[in-house]
Write a protein that holds these residues in place. Structure first.
Motif, PDB file in Angstrom:
ATOM      1  N   GLY A  37       0.809  -1.215   0.000  1.00  0.00           N
ATOM      2  CA  GLY A  37       0.000   0.000   0.000  1.00  0.00           C
ATOM      3  C   GLY A  37       0.841   1.263   0.000  1.00  0.00           C
ATOM      4  N   LEU A  38       1.911   1.262   0.778  1.00  0.00           N
ATOM      5  CA  LEU A  38       2.801   2.427   0.799  1.00  0.00           C
ATOM      6  C   LEU A  38       3.537   2.587  -0.524  1.00  0.00           C
ATOM      7  N   VAL A  39       3.957   1.469  -1.105  1.00  0.00           N
ATOM      8  CA  VAL A  39       4.618   1.529  -2.418  1.00  0.00           C
ATOM      9  C   VAL A  39       3.652   2.083  -3.456  1.00  0.00           C
ATOM     10  N   GLU A  40       2.420   1.581  -3.429  1.00  0.00           N
ATOM     11  CA  GLU A  40       1.432   2.044  -4.408  1.00  0.00           C
ATOM     12  C   GLU A  40       1.094   3.522  -4.224  1.00  0.00           C
ATOM     13  N   SER A  41       1.052   3.992  -2.986  1.00  0.00           N
ATOM     14  CA  SER A  41       0.745   5.412  -2.762  1.00  0.00           C
ATOM     15  C   SER A  41       1.883   6.315  -3.244  1.00  0.00           C
ATOM     16  N   ALA A  42       3.084   5.758  -3.359  1.00  0.00           N
ATOM     17  CA  ALA A  42       4.220   6.538  -3.850  1.00  0.00           C
ATOM     18  C   ALA A  42       4.302   6.544  -5.383  1.00  0.00           C
ATOM     19  N   LEU A  43       3.573   5.635  -6.036  1.00  0.00           N
ATOM     20  CA  LEU A  43       3.590   5.578  -7.494  1.00  0.00           C
ATOM     21  C   LEU A  43       2.764   6.717  -8.087  1.00  0.00           C
ATOM     22  N   PRO A  44       3.121   7.175  -9.285  1.00  0.00           N
ATOM     23  CA  PRO A  44       2.304   8.218  -9.925  1.00  0.00           C
ATOM     24  C   PRO A  44       0.933   7.642 -10.317  1.00  0.00           C
ATOM     25  N   PRO A  45      -0.078   8.491 -10.371  1.00  0.00           N
ATOM     26  CA  PRO A  45      -1.419   8.009 -10.735  1.00  0.00           C
ATOM     27  C   PRO A  45      -1.475   7.540 -12.193  1.00  0.00           C
ATOM     28  N   LEU A  46      -2.484   6.745 -12.472  1.00  0.00           N
ATOM     29  CA  LEU A  46      -2.702   6.276 -13.844  1.00  0.00           C
ATOM     30  C   LEU A  46      -3.060   7.462 -14.729  1.00  0.00           C
ATOM     31  N   ALA A  47      -2.582   7.466 -15.944  1.00  0.00           N
ATOM     32  CA  ALA A  47      -2.784   8.613 -16.840  1.00  0.00           C
ATOM     33  C   ALA A  47      -4.247   8.776 -17.240  1.00  0.00           C
ATOM     34  N   VAL A  48      -4.930   7.677 -17.511  1.00  0.00           N
ATOM     35  CA  VAL A  48      -6.298   7.743 -18.022  1.00  0.00           C
ATOM     36  C   VAL A  48      -7.295   8.120 -16.926  1.00  0.00           C
ATOM     37  N   ILE A  49      -7.181   7.475 -15.771  1.00  0.00           N
ATOM     38  CA  ILE A  49      -8.088   7.735 -14.649  1.00  0.00           C
ATOM     39  C   ILE A  49      -7.225   8.003 -13.421  1.00  0.00           C
ATOM     40  N   PRO A  50      -6.862   9.266 -13.177  1.00  0.00           N
ATOM     41  CA  PRO A  50      -5.875   9.574 -12.135  1.00  0.00           C
ATOM     42  C   PRO A  50      -6.301   9.231 -10.711  1.00  0.00           C
ATOM     43  N   TRP A  51      -7.582   9.126 -10.423  1.00  0.00           N
ATOM     44  CA  TRP A  51      -8.030   8.828  -9.074  1.00  0.00           C
ATOM     45  C   TRP A  51      -8.078   7.332  -8.803  1.00  0.00           C
ATOM     46  N   LEU A  52      -7.855   6.520  -9.801  1.00  0.00           N
ATOM     47  CA  LEU A  52      -7.927   5.065  -9.656  1.00  0.00           C
ATOM     48  C   LEU A  52      -6.537   4.487  -9.411  1.00  0.00           C
ATOM     49  N   ARG A  53      -6.445   3.579  -8.456  1.00  0.00           N
ATOM     50  CA  ARG A  53      -5.183   2.896  -8.146  1.00  0.00           C
ATOM     51  C   ARG A  53      -5.285   1.432  -8.559  1.00  0.00           C
ATOM     52  N   VAL A  54      -4.138   0.814  -8.743  1.00  0.00           N
ATOM     53  CA  VAL A  54      -4.107  -0.587  -9.189  1.00  0.00           C
ATOM     54  C   VAL A  54      -4.639  -1.515  -8.107  1.00  0.00           C
ATOM     55  N   GLY A  55      -4.307  -1.273  -6.865  1.00  0.00           N
ATOM     56  CA  GLY A  55      -4.797  -2.106  -5.771  1.00  0.00           C
ATOM     57  C   GLY A  55      -3.909  -3.291  -5.454  1.00  0.00           C
ATOM     58  N   ILE A  56      -2.593  -3.108  -5.580  1.00  0.00           N
ATOM     59  CA  ILE A  56      -1.695  -4.239  -5.346  1.00  0.00           C
ATOM     60  C   ILE A  56      -1.691  -4.696  -3.889  1.00  0.00           C
ATOM     61  N   ALA A  57      -2.055  -3.831  -2.970  1.00  0.00           N
ATOM     62  CA  ALA A  57      -2.119  -4.238  -1.561  1.00  0.00           C
ATOM     63  C   ALA A  57      -3.218  -5.271  -1.335  1.00  0.00           C
ATOM     64  N   ASN A  58      -4.206  -5.293  -2.220  1.00  0.00           N
ATOM     65  CA  ASN A  58      -5.301  -6.250  -2.069  1.00  0.00           C
ATOM     66  C   ASN A  58      -4.888  -7.673  -2.420  1.00  0.00           C
ATOM     67  N   ILE A  59      -3.704  -7.834  -2.989  1.00  0.00           N
ATOM     68  CA  ILE A  59      -3.185  -9.187  -3.217  1.00  0.00           C
ATOM     69  C   ILE A  59      -3.091  -9.914  -1.877  1.00  0.00           C
ATOM     70  N   ALA A  60      -2.567  -9.239  -0.865  1.00  0.00           N
ATOM     71  CA  ALA A  60      -2.422  -9.849   0.458  1.00  0.00           C
ATOM     72  C   ALA A  60      -3.780 -10.161   1.076  1.00  0.00           C
ATOM     73  N   VAL A  61      -4.767  -9.304   0.853  1.00  0.00           N
ATOM     74  CA  VAL A  61      -6.110  -9.536   1.397  1.00  0.00           C
ATOM     75  C   VAL A  61      -6.727 -10.771   0.747  1.00  0.00           C
ATOM     76  N   LEU A  62      -6.597 -10.883  -0.559  1.00  0.00           N
ATOM     77  CA  LEU A  62      -7.163 -12.029  -1.263  1.00  0.00           C
ATOM     78  C   LEU A  62      -6.445 -13.321  -0.882  1.00  0.00           C
ATOM     79  N   VAL A  63      -5.135 -13.263  -0.733  1.00  0.00           N
ATOM     80  CA  VAL A  63      -4.388 -14.445  -0.288  1.00  0.00           C
ATOM     81  C   VAL A  63      -4.871 -14.859   1.097  1.00  0.00           C
ATOM     82  N   ALA A  64      -5.074 -13.901   1.987  1.00  0.00           N
ATOM     83  CA  ALA A  64      -5.585 -14.214   3.328  1.00  0.00           C
ATOM     84  C   ALA A  64      -6.967 -14.853   3.250  1.00  0.00           C
ATOM     85  N   LEU A  65      -7.827 -14.321   2.411  1.00  0.00           N
ATOM     86  CA  LEU A  65      -9.180 -14.868   2.279  1.00  0.00           C
ATOM     87  C   LEU A  65      -9.144 -16.304   1.765  1.00  0.00           C
ATOM     88  N   LEU A  66      -8.333 -16.553   0.762  1.00  0.00           N
ATOM     89  CA  LEU A  66      -8.307 -17.873   0.139  1.00  0.00           C
ATOM     90  C   LEU A  66      -7.551 -18.915   0.956  1.00  0.00           C
TER      91      LEU A  66
END
Length: 182
Positions: A37-66
């Motif tokens: 999450g901290l790494v993603e917050s340091a990345l520049p925003p997406l050019a097409v939709i600047p308010w949207l983030r990739v959500g790489i921190a959710n990989i850990a959430v999904l791994v925990a769920l599964l």
């Protein structure tokens, strides 16, 4: 442990995880989610939709769920939002409430899909969670700002979230398949 896992193919791994191991795995996944999450917050925003983030921190959430279960996934997801809010200084801001609303909606959607849609893959679960996250954030932002005008941006954001959520789910699925082999 390897001999026990050999008989667990049709049962969820949750039944095999000792409480101390569940805490250790949950803590490790929370730490991974915070770092991502901290790494993603340091990345520049997406050019097409600047308010949207990739959500790489959710990989850990999904791994925990599964791998571990819904309770651990909730701790990882909501704990990540709280810790990132604390680290970035946004804990008492409206942005924190909007982030928490998105995380709760995503967690609920992923749990519902994982539990009730038989044969749902990590990609499908993640895409549903990503779309729910965006919808939850837009609803919370509209409530905070007191105007539904923001909701005009929701449909293209949800479409982008489905694609990004599928990509996140692909990575999480590969991670889960590697961890289940151990």
């Amino acid at each position: 442990m390897d001999s026990t896992l050999a008989y667990a193919e049709d049962r969820p791994i949750t039944a095999l995880v000792l409480p101390s191991r569940r805490v250790a795995v949950g803590s490790a996944l929370l730490a991974v989610a915070c770092v991502l999450g901290l790494v993603e917050s340091a990345l520049p925003p997406l050019a097409v939709i600047p308010w949207l983030r990739v959500g790489i921190a959710n990989i850990a959430v999904l791994v925990a769920l599964l791998l571990v279960g819904a309770r651990t996934a909730a701790v990882v997801s909501l704990g990540r939002v709280g810790l990132i809010g604390l680290f970035t200084g946004s804990l008492a801001s409206p942005a924190f409430g909007i982030s928490m609303a998105g995380a709760m909606c995503a967690l609920a959607a992923m749990w519902l899909v994982a539990r009730h849609v038989h044969g749902a893959s990590a990609v499908g679960i993640s895409a549903a969670g990503s779309a729910a996250h965006v919808i939850g954030q837009f609803a919370a932002a509209a409530a905070v700002l007191g105007t539904p005008a923001l909701l005009v941006l929701a449909p293209p954001s949800v479409l982008a979230a489905l694609v990004l959520g599928a990509a996140t789910g692909l990575v999480a699925g590969l991670t889960v398949s590697r961890l289940r082999d151990r």
